[in-house]
Structures are given as C-alpha cells and as structure tokens.
Design a protein around this motif. Structure first.
Motif, mmCIF file in Angstrom:
data_model
loop_
_atom_site.group_PDB
_atom_site.id
_atom_site.type_symbol
_atom_site.label_atom_id
_atom_site.label_comp_id
_atom_site.label_asym_id
_atom_site.label_seq_id
_atom_site.Cartn_x
_atom_site.Cartn_y
_atom_site.Cartn_z
ATOM 1 N N VAL A 86 -58.625 -83.713 59.143
ATOM 2 C CA VAL A 86 -58.600 -85.112 58.710
ATOM 3 C C VAL A 86 -57.709 -85.285 57.485
ATOM 4 O O VAL A 86 -57.110 -86.348 57.280
ATOM 5 N N LEU A 87 -57.597 -84.238 56.678
ATOM 6 C CA LEU A 87 -56.762 -84.319 55.477
ATOM 7 C C LEU A 87 -55.296 -84.565 55.822
ATOM 8 O O LEU A 87 -54.520 -85.017 54.977
ATOM 9 N N ARG A 88 -54.904 -84.260 57.059
ATOM 10 C CA ARG A 88 -53.527 -84.532 57.476
ATOM 11 C C ARG A 88 -53.204 -86.017 57.384
ATOM 12 O O ARG A 88 -52.057 -86.395 57.121
ATOM 13 N N LEU A 89 -54.201 -86.862 57.622
ATOM 14 C CA LEU A 89 -53.962 -88.305 57.593
ATOM 15 C C LEU A 89 -53.569 -88.753 56.192
ATOM 16 O O LEU A 89 -52.607 -89.508 56.009
ATOM 17 N N GLY A 90 -54.331 -88.286 55.192
ATOM 18 C CA GLY A 90 -53.978 -88.616 53.821
ATOM 19 C C GLY A 90 -52.698 -87.939 53.381
ATOM 20 O O GLY A 90 -51.890 -88.530 52.661
ATOM 21 N N ARG A 91 -52.490 -86.703 53.817
ATOM 22 C CA ARG A 91 -51.278 -85.985 53.457
ATOM 23 C C ARG A 91 -50.042 -86.683 54.008
ATOM 24 O O ARG A 91 -48.994 -86.726 53.358
ATOM 25 N N SER A 92 -50.163 -87.275 55.178
ATOM 26 C CA SER A 92 -49.032 -87.998 55.759
ATOM 27 C C SER A 92 -48.606 -89.147 54.853
ATOM 28 O O SER A 92 -47.411 -89.403 54.670
ATOM 29 N N TYR A 93 -49.590 -89.826 54.256
ATOM 30 C CA TYR A 93 -49.246 -90.906 53.326
ATOM 31 C C TYR A 93 -48.565 -90.349 52.082
ATOM 32 O O TYR A 93 -47.510 -90.833 51.658
ATOM 33 N N LEU A 94 -49.156 -89.323 51.487
ATOM 34 C CA LEU A 94 -48.614 -88.780 50.249
ATOM 35 C C LEU A 94 -47.203 -88.228 50.444
ATOM 36 O O LEU A 94 -46.370 -88.290 49.540
ATOM 37 N N GLU A 95 -46.916 -87.698 51.638
ATOM 38 C CA GLU A 95 -45.607 -87.119 51.882
ATOM 39 C C GLU A 95 -44.577 -88.153 52.315
ATOM 40 O O GLU A 95 -43.374 -87.940 52.125
ATOM 41 N N SER A 96 -45.019 -89.267 52.891
ATOM 42 C CA SER A 96 -44.070 -90.250 53.403
ATOM 43 C C SER A 96 -43.888 -91.450 52.485
ATOM 44 O O SER A 96 -42.835 -92.108 52.516
ATOM 45 N N ALA A 97 -44.868 -91.765 51.672
ATOM 46 C CA ALA A 97 -44.773 -92.942 50.799
ATOM 47 C C ALA A 97 -43.759 -92.682 49.685
ATOM 48 O O ALA A 97 -43.709 -91.595 49.099
ATOM 49 N N ARG A 98 -42.981 -93.662 49.375
ATOM 50 C CA ARG A 98 -41.924 -93.513 48.375
ATOM 51 C C ARG A 98 -42.485 -93.498 46.957
ATOM 52 O O ARG A 98 -42.018 -92.741 46.102
ATOM 53 N N LEU A 99 -43.493 -94.331 46.679
ATOM 54 C CA LEU A 99 -43.978 -94.502 45.310
ATOM 55 C C LEU A 99 -44.467 -93.196 44.669
ATOM 56 O O LEU A 99 -44.078 -92.888 43.533
ATOM 57 N N PRO A 100 -45.310 -92.396 45.342
ATOM 58 C CA PRO A 100 -45.749 -91.140 44.707
ATOM 59 C C PRO A 100 -44.595 -90.210 44.374
ATOM 60 O O PRO A 100 -44.629 -89.506 43.366
ATOM 61 N N ARG A 101 -43.544 -90.213 45.215
ATOM 62 C CA ARG A 101 -42.396 -89.345 44.949
ATOM 63 C C ARG A 101 -41.596 -89.834 43.752
ATOM 64 O O ARG A 101 -41.171 -89.050 42.894
ATOM 65 N N VAL A 102 -41.388 -91.152 43.684
ATOM 66 C CA VAL A 102 -40.601 -91.721 42.596
ATOM 67 C C VAL A 102 -41.278 -91.504 41.252
ATOM 68 O O VAL A 102 -40.633 -91.209 40.240
#
Length: 267
Positions: A86-102
C-alpha cells in the motif's frame, strides 16, 4: 434490486460535479476499503469492513479478496490487514509530485540554518500531511515521517493553513468540528481556537507548543506560489528544551520567512 447487486454495479448516482459516464463506483469503493484500516482498526473482518464503508459483507469481501490478489491486503481467512505494498500509492505521489522535489533543497537550507528538522506540509481535509522533510542527522529519527498525517488543530502548520482559509470556509470549519484533546495544553475551546486562528491570520505565522506532544514546539509560515496562492506551509518542529518561545521564534522565523519568499517564483 438487492443491495448486494447494487454493490457490484456502477448504478448509484455519481457524486456532484462528475458525470455519471465518467464515474467508476467500484474504484471509489475499493479505495474506501483501503481507507477503512487505521490505527484503531488494523485488522478487519469482511463484515467490519462493510460496516465501515457502508457495503454489504459480501461486497466488502469481494473487494478485500481482489485487493489480496493484487498484494495490497493479506488475510488469515477471517481477518484482513494491509500489506506494505500500500505504501507504493503514497510513494507514487512523493516521487511524481513536483512540489516535494522543488522544496527539498530549500528545506536543507532551513535545516542547516537552524539545526532543526524542517518540513513541507499540506492540508488534506482536517489533517496535515508531511510531504517533504530535511534535518540534521542526529534528529532524523525523530519528528514526523514522510506521509505522516496529524490533526490540523494541534500543529503550527495546520492552524496556520486553517487561519488562512477564506471567512466562509473557516466559519464552516469552526461551526462543524469538535476539538480533540491530546495534552493539557491542547486548545479545547472552540471560542479560544477562533481567537487563536484570528491572531495567527493577523501575524502571518503560527506557533504551537505541546498541543499534540508534551515538550514539542512547532513554528510555521505560509508557502505561496508566484500568484500568491497558498500551497502549503514550511515549518520546523523542535523539543522545547531550555529555549523560551520568544528566543525560538527569533531564531527560526526569519529563516522560514526568507526561504518561503525565495521559493515563490519557483512554484
């Protein structure tokens, strides 16, 4: 048609704002089954899952068995529980969302300038979700993990984002919520909460002390994009230690404000 049959077909009304032909009820129900598990309900029978999601036992069991086949749920034949997949679902957001990276290099700047753990948090309903963090190595085992969800009413970042809602949204929140008490310092009166949110809105930053955990302090400033739209909050959490509130604010607030301002043209 029986309720059991209805549960297996997408024949219920679509939610407001979404055309019936674009709505997949089964997907909504499958996600609701995953969300039925929490710290108070880590393991559920099909009947319990159905009760928590307003489904029949048979329908809930189908969704649970499907999720088990996909690897998101495990079972001993009676009880079901979530798996680490299930953690893959949250990880997908963290890896694909621009804001956390910026924001990551800016959080590193805050952490280096204050020697405290710095976070980026956003609101999801009545909760704060921490979507990026950075801090000194000695402190990385403390504080909130990525994806942690905390009631907004007891955190500096949550109270800040509540305070900056428009009047209609804030008044609706104040009129319809009940405050949960976690410590002797938690704001338990809605009248006092209203006054505190007004003070936070006026000053443009928030301080929260020992509302969720004793000996814990948080300071937060708003993070806005180039158009001035609120996208989240930059905040620091720290132990109370021997530093006064005034000294802590004087030490970290300028760093948070400067960093939030430096980010505006990038988000």
């Amino acid at each position: 048609m029986s309720k059991e049959s209805k549960d297996s077909k997408d024949d219920s009304p679509a939610p407001a704002g979404l055309d019936k032909r674009d709505w997949i009820a089964g997907l909504e129900r499958g996600v609701s089954i995953i969300e039925a598990f929490d710290d108070a309900n880590p393991r559920l029978t099909a009947s319990q899952a159905g009760q928590r999601t307003n489904m029949t036992r048979t329908a809930a069991r189908r969704y649970l068995l499907t999720l088990q086949h996909m690897g998101y749920v495990a079972s001993d034949g009676k009880l079901f529980w979530l798996t680490p997949r299930v953690l893959r679902l949250g990880r997908s957001y963290l890896e694909s969302a621009r804001l956390p990276r910026v924001v990551q290099p800016f959080l590193q700047r805050v952490a280096a300038g204050t020697n405290e753990i710095a976070y980026l948090s956003v609101m999801d309903g009545d909760e704060v979700v921490y979507i990026a963090r950075n801090g000194p190595n000695r402190s990385m085992s403390t504080g909130y993990v990525l994806g942690a969800r905390v009631p907004a009413q007891v955190t500096a970042s949550g109270m800040l984002m509540l305070a900056l809602r428009n009047d209609a949204e804030l008044n609706e929140w104040l009129a319809t919520r009940q405050l949960t008490v976690f410590t002797s310092h938690t704001i338990a009166s809605m009248e006092r909460m209203k006054l505190e949110l007004a003070r936070i809105r006026a000053q443009g930053w928030a301080l929260s002390e020992q509302q969720l955990d004793l000996n814990s302090r948080g300071i937060a400033v708003p993070l806005r994009d180039r158009h001035g739209t609120l996208v989240g909050a930059l905040n620091i959490t720290m132990p109370m230690g021997h530093e006064s509130s005034e000294d802590a604010v004087a030490r970290v607030l300028p760093v948070l404000r400067e960093t939030a301002q430096a980010m505006r043209n990038l988000i």
